[in-house]
Design an enzyme around this catalytic site. Structure first.
Site, PDB file in Angstrom:
ATOM      1  CE  LYS A  56      -3.685  -2.612   2.144  1.00  0.00           C
ATOM      2  NZ  LYS A  56      -4.168  -3.197   3.398  1.00  0.00           N
ATOM      3  CD  GLN A 100      -2.880  -4.783   6.690  1.00  0.00           C
ATOM      4  OE1 GLN A 100      -2.840  -3.816   5.939  1.00  0.00           O
ATOM      5  NE2 GLN A 100      -3.552  -5.884   6.369  1.00  0.00           N
ATOM      6  CG  ASP A 123      -9.242  -0.041   5.079  1.00  0.00           C
ATOM      7  OD1 ASP A 123      -9.392  -0.340   3.881  1.00  0.00           O
ATOM      8  OD2 ASP A 123      -8.814  -0.839   5.936  1.00  0.00           O
TER       9      ASP A 123
END
Ligand code: NAP
Length: 282
Positions: A56, A100, A123
């Site tokens: 990413k 994450q 996200d």
């Protein structure tokens, strides 16, 4: 077996078209003194998670998006993680925050996700973001479901009136993609580990979304000839959740693994970071 060869839904091509447009938007932002910035938080030393975060970060760099890496030790407490998130919430130079998943077991992952401010939840992991998504009003939907919709849109695949069968109901994937398809007027069946007669349900799907986390799980013999298959699965050995060879034989269109949903998920994360950066100008 369907008469024609299936269309390969090429995620790399979809991602490239998203990134091409983003490059221009990032340049415009930078000219106005704003460098879009995505903060990534990695907790612990899971090698797969470290790889995802690195991928990413690299994708950000290629587009001129800054990537701020926060790496915390495996013994980090929930409170310490939330404090790190608060710091990023308060930092005006940060436009998006990605925690994450998964975090180490002793951490309350839900509490940590909820600490991300809705303005920076690029996200799409907060409950508020999920609720907005359910109402069709999310600024930043969960990235993988949004990627699946982006692929359908790119290839002009109609959703309205179709029967979509989603296998999986996780809060980041199966559930939100079911809601997004419902909001597009599909009739949606969401399946999970307690679903009975899964093969018969999948066989009704004009659109099948695989979000199970089990390699080669969905079999070609379950698939209705001509169905559109979107395989979000990403398992060890670069294998999806669908048995590609047999599903390919029956499908009208299918995403490969790798090169399907994955690259579009990353492009969506970048797009939502740029969307967030643009809002600071308004
Ligand atoms: P998850 O949280 O483990 O959820 C898996 C879902 O599959 C659960 O809802 C589970 O049901 C269901 N399931 C498990 N066994 C089943 C069975 N035998 N029959 C029917 N349903 C079954 O996984 P996830 O995070 O949603 O991820 C799913 C897959 O997508 C994984 O391969 C993951 O690597 C991949 N993924 C890819 C991306 C990307 O960018 N491409 C992003 C995220 C995830 P229960 O709810 O009943 O347990």
């Amino acid at each position: 077996m369907s008469l024609n060869k299936p269309v390969i839904l090429d995620g790399t091509q979809v991602a490239d078209s998203i990134k091409k447009e983003l490059k221009i938007r990032v340049e415009r932002l930078r000219e106005q003194g704003v460098t879009p910035c995505l903060a990534t938080i990695l907790v612990g030393d899971d090698p797969a998670s470290a790889t995802y975060v690195r991928m990413k970060g690299n994708a950000c760099k290629k587009l001129g998006i800054e990537s701020k890496r926060v790496v915390l030790g495996a013994s980090t407490t929930t409170e310490e993680l939330i404090a790190a998130i608060q710091e990023l919430n308060d930092d005006p130079a940060v436009h998006g925050i990605l925690l994450q998943h998964p975090v180490p077991h002793h951490i309350d992952e839900r509490a940590a996700f909820e600490a991300i401010s809705i303005e920076k939840d690029v996200d799409g992991v907060t409950m508020l973001g999920f609720a907005q998504n359910a109402f069709g009003q999310a600024a930043y939907p969960s990235c993988t479901p949004a990627a699946i919709i982006a692929i359908l849109d790119y290839y002009d695949i109609p959703v309205e009136g179709k029967h979509a069968v989603v296998v999986g109901r996780s809060p980041i994937l199966g559930k939100p993609v079911s809601l997004m398809l419902l909001n597009r007027n599909a009739t949606v069946t969401t399946c999970h580990s307690k679903t009975r007669n899964l093969d018969q349900l999948v066989a009704q799907g004009d659109i099948v979304v695989a979000a199970v986390g089990k390699p080669n799980f969905i079999q070609g013999e379950w698939i209705k000839p001509g169905a559109i298959i979107l395989d979000a699965g990403y398992n060890e050995g670069n294998v999806g959740d669908c048995d590609y060879e047999t599903c390919y034989e029956k499908a009208g269109a299918i995403t490969p693994v790798p090169g399907g949903v994955g690259p579009v998920t990353i492009a969506t994360l970048l797009k939502q970071t740029v969307d967030s950066a643009e809002k600071t100008l308004k």
